[in-house]
Structures are given as structure tokens and as C-alpha cells.
Design a protein around this motif. Structure first.
Motif, PDB file in Angstrom:
ATOM      1  N   THR A 128     -46.279 129.230 -31.067  1.00  0.00           N
ATOM      2  CA  THR A 128     -46.975 128.186 -31.826  1.00  0.00           C
ATOM      3  C   THR A 128     -45.959 127.437 -32.673  1.00  0.00           C
ATOM      4  OG1 THR A 128     -47.420 129.695 -33.676  1.00  0.00           O
ATOM      5  CG2 THR A 128     -49.127 129.503 -31.970  1.00  0.00           C
ATOM      6  N   ALA A 129     -46.301 126.232 -33.043  1.00  0.00           N
ATOM      7  CA  ALA A 129     -45.457 125.441 -33.941  1.00  0.00           C
ATOM      8  C   ALA A 129     -46.347 124.597 -34.837  1.00  0.00           C
ATOM      9  CB  ALA A 129     -44.511 124.544 -33.145  1.00  0.00           C
ATOM     10  N   SER A 130     -45.956 124.453 -36.082  1.00  0.00           N
ATOM     11  CA  SER A 130     -46.690 123.591 -37.006  1.00  0.00           C
ATOM     12  C   SER A 130     -45.697 122.797 -37.834  1.00  0.00           C
ATOM     13  CB  SER A 130     -47.606 124.409 -37.922  1.00  0.00           C
ATOM     14  OG  SER A 130     -46.849 125.256 -38.778  1.00  0.00           O
ATOM     15  N   VAL A 131     -46.126 121.599 -38.218  1.00  0.00           N
ATOM     16  CA  VAL A 131     -45.303 120.718 -39.047  1.00  0.00           C
ATOM     17  C   VAL A 131     -46.165 120.264 -40.210  1.00  0.00           C
ATOM     18  CG1 VAL A 131     -43.920 118.624 -39.142  1.00  0.00           C
ATOM     19  CG2 VAL A 131     -44.004 119.960 -37.023  1.00  0.00           C
ATOM     20  N   ASN A 132     -45.757 120.623 -41.433  1.00  0.00           N
ATOM     21  CA  ASN A 132     -46.450 120.193 -42.643  1.00  0.00           C
ATOM     22  C   ASN A 132     -45.610 119.124 -43.318  1.00  0.00           C
ATOM     23  OD1 ASN A 132     -48.533 122.128 -42.317  1.00  0.00           O
ATOM     24  ND2 ASN A 132     -47.202 123.699 -43.163  1.00  0.00           N
TER      25      ASN A 132
END
Length: 258
Positions: free
Chosen positions: A50-54
Motif C-alpha cells: 500500500t502507499a499513501s500521500v498526505n
């Protein structure tokens, strides 16, 4: 009477000032949002994650979790170059992207789909495309967790906003690829085998994955106001100020008539 008039005007002025302050504060919160994706295997790698960008203005905190990746390379942890690719179709390439039919989709063959490197997700130092193959500054091994806050380039920020940013993790266990093709020179660095730089996992950071971050941070749970909400709140505050002002004037007139 003048003293009473000044006292009546104080609450109205305070509310009016509050109304003027609401707009800028909420507009600033609108610069904070997030997007996330599932990383799916490419090239029969078995790599997932998974990858997330905040995003916080012109900065972003990037979190990547990877499992099932290639474990070792030359008796050490297999380095996994990882990047945010930008400015193309904003999708992960299909198997048909293997244009030369050698059984491996190379990084170059995937470019028309996920685009060029916008940001290198290194563990330290430079994050530009110049660090695309900085193998000593990428995570390694079969499983890893990555987190880093970094500066966004205008191009990467634009691709994140318009839904054309893609996270790609590179490096495939050569035993999972056709033997002859796996050991061919890499299209990125002929000193490395093709397996070392081939895409292993991919996930799109499309517009459908975008969500507003809670005002004040993720812990508060309070929603961020939209532009229409801001206008409504300013209107309510302004109306309240007008009512108080009007009430003060009426009270003043009534008292002056007695």
C-alpha cells in the motif's frame, strides 16, 4: 448615551472581526488532503503493498508498506527503487506493454502509462529524478515500511492533484522471470541486470482516491469545510453581526425617545 452606544457596538464588532477571520483559516486547511493506493504485482513478482500521500501545502508525507518483494541481491538486501511517476496516463501498464515480447515489462516500456519520475522515494538526501537508481538510499529486503516527509516539486504536486501520479516499486526476483530475459542488461543501467530495475509493484494515486484531511489533523476527526461551507459560515457570522448592530441601534433609539 454615547457611552451606551459604544458598549452596544462592541459585541457586534467582535462578531464582525470573527467573520473576517473565518475565511483565511479554512482556506489554509483546504491545502491539506490525502490520497492512497494499493500496490499490485507486476512482472509476476509477487510484490504487493500500500502507499499513501498526505499533502500539507508544498510538502507531503509518504508512507509505503511492501511485502513479498525480492529478498537478496549479491548477498545483501535487495534494494527496491521506488518513485512517484507523473505526467502520463496515470495508470499501471497492462501485460501488453511488454513491447519486445521478452516476458518482462521494463521500466521504459511502462513509461507511456505511468510517466517519468517526478519524485524518488529515497530514505534520505535528494528526492529528485537524479536519485532514480540511488540503490544505497532505497529500502531493501522482502518486506519493509517506508515513511518520509519531503518537498514536492510543482510537477509532482500537479500530477497528484489531477490524478495522474503513480507509485512504482522496482526490483524483481530473477527466479520469477524468464532466465534469459532476467539477466539482460537493464534499460536504465547496463551495469545491472534487467530484473534489478524492472517494475515489481504499481498503484495509481488517482483523483478517486483523494480525500480531505480532517481539520487540525487526523486525530480530531472534524471535517474540513469546502469553499461553499466557508462562504456559508462567513455569511452566518456576517448576519449575526448585522443583527447585533441593528439591535444596538434600535435599543439606542428607544432609550433616546424616553
Amino acid at each position: 448615551m454615547k457611552t451606551k452606544m459604544r458598549l452596544l457596538a462592541v459585541p457586534a464588532l467582535a462578531v464582525g472581526a470573527l467573520a473576517l477571520q473565518v475565511g483565511p483559516a479554512l482556506a489554509h486547511d483546504a491545502d491539506t488532503w490525502s490520497t492512497q493506493t494499493t500496490l499490485n504485482s507486476m512482472n509476476n513478482s509477487g510484490t504487493t503493498g500500500t502507499a499513501s500521500v498526505n499533502v500539507h501545502g508544498n510538502q507531503a508525507t509518504v508512507d509505503v508498506k511492501v511485502d513479498g518483494a525480492a529478498e537478496t541481491f549479491k548477498d545483501g538486501p535487495f534494494p527496491h527503487a521506488q518513485h512517484i511517476h507523473i505526467a502520463a496516463q496515470g495508470v499501471c501498464p497492462p501485460p501488453s506493454a511488454d513491447a519486445d515480447g521478452d516476458g518482462i515489462m521494463s521500466t521504459t516500456e511502462g513509461h507511456p502509462y505511468y510517466g517519468m519520475i517526478g519524485t524518488s522515494l529515497t530514505t534520505k538526501g535528494d528526492t529528485s529524478a537524479d536519485s532514480a537508481l540511488a540503490v544505497d538510499r532505497f529500502p531493501g529486503g522482502s518486506s519493509y515500511t517506508y515513511e518520509r516527509t519531503l518537498q514536492l516539486t510543482p510537477e509532482t504536486a500537479q500530477s497528484l492533484k489531477n490524478g495522474t501520479a503513480v507509485v512504482v516499486v522496482h526490483g524483481v526476483d530473477p527466479t520469477k522471470l524468464p532466465a534469459a530475459s532476467a539477466m539482460k542488461p537493464s534499460d536504465l543501467d547496463p551495469k545491472l541486470p534487467q530484473a534489478a530495475t524492472a517494475p515489481a509493484a504499481c498503484g495509481t494515486l488517482g483523483a478517486s482516491q483523494m480525500a480531505a484531511m480532517p481539520k487540525g489533523g487526523a486525530d480530531t476527526g472534524a471535517p474540513v469545510s469546502s469553499h461553499s461551507d466557508v462562504a456559508a459560515e462567513i455569511g452566518v457570522a456576517g448576519a449575526a453581526a448585522a443583527v447585533l448592530v441593528g439591535s444596538g441601534v434600535v435599543m439606542m433609539r428607544r432609550r433616546s425617545q424616553k
